[in-house]
Design an enzyme around this catalytic site. Sequence first.
Site, PDB file in Angstrom:
ATOM      1  N   GLU A  38       0.904  -1.474   0.110  1.00 16.61           N
ATOM      2  CA  GLU A  38      -0.062  -0.030   0.099  1.00 16.61           C
ATOM      3  C   GLU A  38       0.806   1.258  -0.036  1.00 16.61           C
ATOM      4  O   GLU A  38       1.943   1.202   0.489  1.00 16.61           O
ATOM      5  CB  GLU A  38      -1.029  -0.095   1.264  1.00 16.61           C
ATOM      6  CG  GLU A  38      -2.390  -0.629   0.819  1.00 16.61           C
ATOM      7  CD  GLU A  38      -2.169  -2.029   1.449  1.00 16.61           C
ATOM      8  OE1 GLU A  38      -3.198  -2.825   1.292  1.00 16.61           O
ATOM      9  OE2 GLU A  38      -1.316  -2.459   2.006  1.00 16.61           O
ATOM     10  N   THR A  39       0.405   2.285  -0.681  1.00 12.10           N
ATOM     11  CA  THR A  39       0.928   3.627  -0.524  1.00 12.10           C
ATOM     12  C   THR A  39      -0.292   4.323  -0.018  1.00 12.10           C
ATOM     13  O   THR A  39      -1.401   4.552  -0.567  1.00 12.10           O
ATOM     14  CB  THR A  39       1.362   4.239  -1.869  1.00 12.10           C
ATOM     15  OG1 THR A  39       2.428   3.362  -2.393  1.00 12.10           O
ATOM     16  CG2 THR A  39       1.875   5.678  -1.833  1.00 12.10           C
TER      17      THR A  39
END
Length: 282
Positions: free
Chosen positions: A51-52
């Site tokens: 995830e970002t």
Amino acid sequence: MSLKIKALKIYQVDAFTNKAFHGNPAGVCILEESIEDEVMLAIASEMNLSETAFLSPEKNNFVKNSNVFSLRWFTPEVEVSMCGHATLAASAVLFEEFHVQSDEIIYVTKSGKLTARKEENKIVLDFPLDTPVFDGFPINKKLLEAVGISEYKNIFLGENTKKLVIHLKNHDEVSKLNPNFELMKQLDVSGIKGLAVTAGIEGDYDFISRYFNPWDGINEDPVTGSVHTLLASYWCEILGKNHLSAYQASKRGGELMLRLKKDKRLEIIGDFIITLKGEIYI
């Protein structure tokens, strides 16, 4: 004709660990002005992490007395509605790099209001507690076969997260499991948003787990805060205690402390290491 290039501040943080290159790495991208969703997805794909997180202040500027932020999370393939380790990573960046003066950071997200605070050298996240549902959903035998499970002690679905959890007989089975991710991706898993396996363990931890979500581009997530909103509810009931120590037994590994609150909320506590910072150009 010259193209206008924007430089965005970006960080990489190893969450739920105090050792570099362990735990779960998350990207944290700072948005001082809005960008399109497809650009956020492209950045998340470029970072190629599970995830970002994308942070933007609700008052449209990054000043030390700001403590309310919009927060969104993207895998390399899709936007997700909740992510624990990337929230911890975002909090680490705000406290350590932007020196937020408030004791508490408030996040406006698709999962409602989430908060974070510093406790000594750790981050404490305040998330909604999920509830296990033990019946009323189909058990996909082909999915169990693809994961490599023939027997289990219990199986349940998160009422809110829709994550499927399978309680295996012992922690060795959790550690040795070798899912067929390509076969998993071919199966119809509508109504399920990821799959975890778990078991109790003696020693420094109350239970261990692993988490798989090849349908969202994450074969095995190193450490998953969101699934622990469900695991905490389940294990607290079994063990009869409100404070738990958990280990996610991925290759990188990670540690989480869990504290149940009275208002169906959960505190998820973890360490962090900022390993990278710079700019990304769009």
